[in-house]
Each structure stands twice: as structure tokens, then as C-alpha cells.
Scaffold this motif. Structure first.
Motif, mmCIF file in Angstrom:
data_model
loop_
_atom_site.group_PDB
_atom_site.id
_atom_site.type_symbol
_atom_site.label_atom_id
_atom_site.label_comp_id
_atom_site.label_asym_id
_atom_site.label_seq_id
_atom_site.Cartn_x
_atom_site.Cartn_y
_atom_site.Cartn_z
ATOM 1 N N UNK A 44 -8.016 11.718 -10.368
ATOM 2 C CA UNK A 44 -8.147 10.301 -10.076
ATOM 3 C C UNK A 44 -6.885 9.764 -9.408
ATOM 4 N N UNK A 45 -5.718 10.251 -9.836
ATOM 5 C CA UNK A 45 -4.478 9.791 -9.223
ATOM 6 C C UNK A 45 -4.336 10.334 -7.804
ATOM 7 N N UNK A 46 -4.798 11.575 -7.590
ATOM 8 C CA UNK A 46 -4.801 12.112 -6.235
ATOM 9 C C UNK A 46 -5.706 11.301 -5.318
ATOM 10 N N UNK A 81 0.827 -1.214 0.000
ATOM 11 C CA UNK A 81 0.000 0.000 0.000
ATOM 12 C C UNK A 81 0.861 1.264 0.000
ATOM 13 N N UNK A 82 1.983 1.225 0.699
ATOM 14 C CA UNK A 82 2.899 2.375 0.655
ATOM 15 C C UNK A 82 3.418 2.570 -0.771
ATOM 16 N N UNK A 83 3.757 1.457 -1.425
ATOM 17 C CA UNK A 83 4.191 1.552 -2.822
ATOM 18 C C UNK A 83 3.109 2.128 -3.715
ATOM 19 N N UNK A 101 3.220 5.684 -5.844
ATOM 20 C CA UNK A 101 2.900 5.706 -7.273
ATOM 21 C C UNK A 101 1.766 6.687 -7.559
ATOM 22 N N UNK A 102 0.698 6.634 -6.744
ATOM 23 C CA UNK A 102 -0.440 7.519 -6.965
ATOM 24 C C UNK A 102 -0.065 8.983 -6.869
ATOM 25 N N UNK A 103 0.708 9.337 -5.839
ATOM 26 C CA UNK A 103 1.076 10.747 -5.671
ATOM 27 C C UNK A 103 2.048 11.206 -6.757
ATOM 28 N N UNK A 104 2.934 10.328 -7.199
ATOM 29 C CA UNK A 104 3.849 10.696 -8.285
ATOM 30 C C UNK A 104 3.085 10.952 -9.582
ATOM 31 N N UNK A 153 -4.029 7.965 -4.650
ATOM 32 C CA UNK A 153 -2.914 8.157 -3.731
ATOM 33 C C UNK A 153 -3.386 8.359 -2.305
ATOM 34 N N UNK A 154 -4.423 9.186 -2.138
ATOM 35 C CA UNK A 154 -4.969 9.436 -0.800
ATOM 36 C C UNK A 154 -5.557 8.162 -0.200
#
Length: 245
Positions: A204-206, A186-188, A192-195, A209-210
Motif C-alpha cells: 500500500x505504501x509503494x 506531492x513530492x513530500x 513519505x510513501x517510498x520511505x 508513493x508511486x
């Protein structure tokens, strides 16, 4: 819309709800697939175990059934998790942002289900204990539960209780390990999501990531709590029995 993946996910959910009991009972007593029959066999076998310090035929049959039950449920949940991951990827590529977020949430539920069933498969005996206190016990079970509470409170466990405490520790150690592995994943996913969000500014990526960040924090709490219980399981086992009938 990836209809085949959606249909497969629905089939897996239905199988998860309906198949584990009957499948786990194959080759054994089919009555164990009935919740009432399972609870009755467990209670009778548990009282005998407490008296003798050894697992008799009834308790052995119940524990073996429960192991298979968790293996079936865990396998189905793992398959569902894979299907949801593929479905989410397809939806994201197609630009279905809210559907992607929804599937990601369902994926987290599937992940939690996999974790719980791995824990149950590692220590099926401890996984069965809540059934002992779900309803009012008969006289023999009530006396057994009272003796367990007194021995736990005194700190002088007999052979049966020592076995229970050891299994309860293994039960929580299993969750600590499984949750730690999940937390790493989940950390990975969070990174990835925040990057991707930083690179694209796509909401959607934010959101993904959240979601992954919050889930990783929650799972880390599970790791810490279960590791602490695994290190000293007796007080937690006493609290469990004191909270029941």
C-alpha cells in the motif's frame, strides 16, 4: 469502516454538484445560476465590453457571479479533500489497502478541482471565455471574435484586448503558482510513501508513493506550461480563439 466520514464525503460531493450556482446567485440576479441565462448575459456583456473597452453592468454582474461560483466550488472541494485525507488515514490504519488507494485517487481529483477553482477565482473573466465559443455565435459576437483574432494576429491590440491579454496572463500565472505549491506537497507525499515502503515493504505504501510521484510529475508539467503562457499570453489567447467558432 468510518461511515460518518464516508457519509460526509458523499454530502460534500452532492453539494459540489448542486450548490455552487444557487449559492453564488444569492444577493444577485438568480437567472445567472441558469447556464443558458449566464451564457446569454456573458455574450451580450462581452460584445459591449469589446466596443467600449469597459465592463458594463451585464459583464460586471457575470464576472462577480463567476468569482463567487468558483469560491463556493473551491471551498467545497477543499473540505472534501480534508475529509478524504482523514478517511484515507482511517482506512490505512484499519488495513483496508485497496480502499486507501481508491480514496487517495479521489483525493488527487479533489486537489485538481481545488487548483482549478483557485485559478478561476483569481481570474474569473478569463475563466468565462470558453462560454463564448461553446456554441455558434450570433452576428454581433461573431464579428467581435473576428476582430479579436485579427488584432491578436496583427500584434496591435486595442484597450479591450490589452485588458484581456493581461487577465489571461494572470489566469495562467495563478495556476502556475497553485500547481507549484501542490507539487511541493506531492513530492513530500512521494518521499513519505517510498520511505514507509522501504521500512515496511507494505504494498500500500509503494502504491501511494508511486501515485504521488506520478501526480507530482504531472503537476510539474502544468507548472511549466502555465508559467510559459503567463510570460507570453497573447499567442495562447489567439490559439484559444482560433480553436472556437
Amino acid at each position: 469502516m468510518p461511515r460518518k466520514l464516508i457519509a460526509l464525503a458523499v454530502v460534500l460531493v452532492a453539494a459540489f454538484l448542486l450548490a455552487p450556482g444557487p449559492v453564488a446567485a444569492i444577493g444577485s440576479d438568480r437567472a445567472l445560476a441558469d447556464p443558458d441565462g449566464l451564457a446569454d448575459r456573458l455574450r451580450a456583456g462581452f460584445v459591449d465590453f469589446w466596443r467600449t473597452g469597459e465592463r458594463g453592468p451585464d459583464l460586471t454582474a457575470v464576472v462577480h457571479f463567476w468569482l463567487r461560483y468558483h469560491l463556493v466550488k473551491g471551498a467545497l472541494a477543499a473540505l472534501l479533500l480534508v475529509v478524504l485525507a482523514l478517511l484515507g488515514r482511517r482506512l490505512l490504519a484499519a488495513g483496508h489497502r485497496w480502499a486507501t488507494i481508491g480514496v487517495a485517487g479521489a483525493g488527487l481529483l479533489a486537489l485538481a478541482t481545488v487548483m482549478a477553482n483557485v485559478q478561476g477565482a483569481v481570474a474569473p473573466f478569463s475563466s468565462l471565455l470558453p462560454m463564448l465559443t461553446e456554441s455558434a455565435p450570433d452576428a454581433a459576437l461573431a464579428e467581435t471574435l473576428g476582430q479579436i483574432r485579427r488584432q491578436l494576429a496583427s500584434g496591435e491590440p486595442g484597450p479591450a484586448l490589452r485588458a484581456m491579454v493581461g487577465d489571461f496572463g494572470a489566469y495562467h500565472a495563478a495556476m502556475a503558482v497553485v500547481a507549484a505549491v501542490a507539487a511541493i506537497g506531492l513530492v513530500g507525499a512521494s518521499v513519505l510513501g517510498w520511505r514507509r515502503f522501504a521500512a515496511t515493504r507494505a504494498a500500500v505504501w509503494g502504491g501511494l508513493g508511486a501515485m504521488a510521484t506520478l501526480a507530482s510529475l504531472a503537476v510539474l508539467v502544468v507548472v511549466i506550461a502555465n508559467a510559459g503562457t503567463a510570460d507570453d499570453p497573447a499567442p495562447a489567447l489567439l490559439a484559444f480563439f482560433e480553436g472556437g467558432w
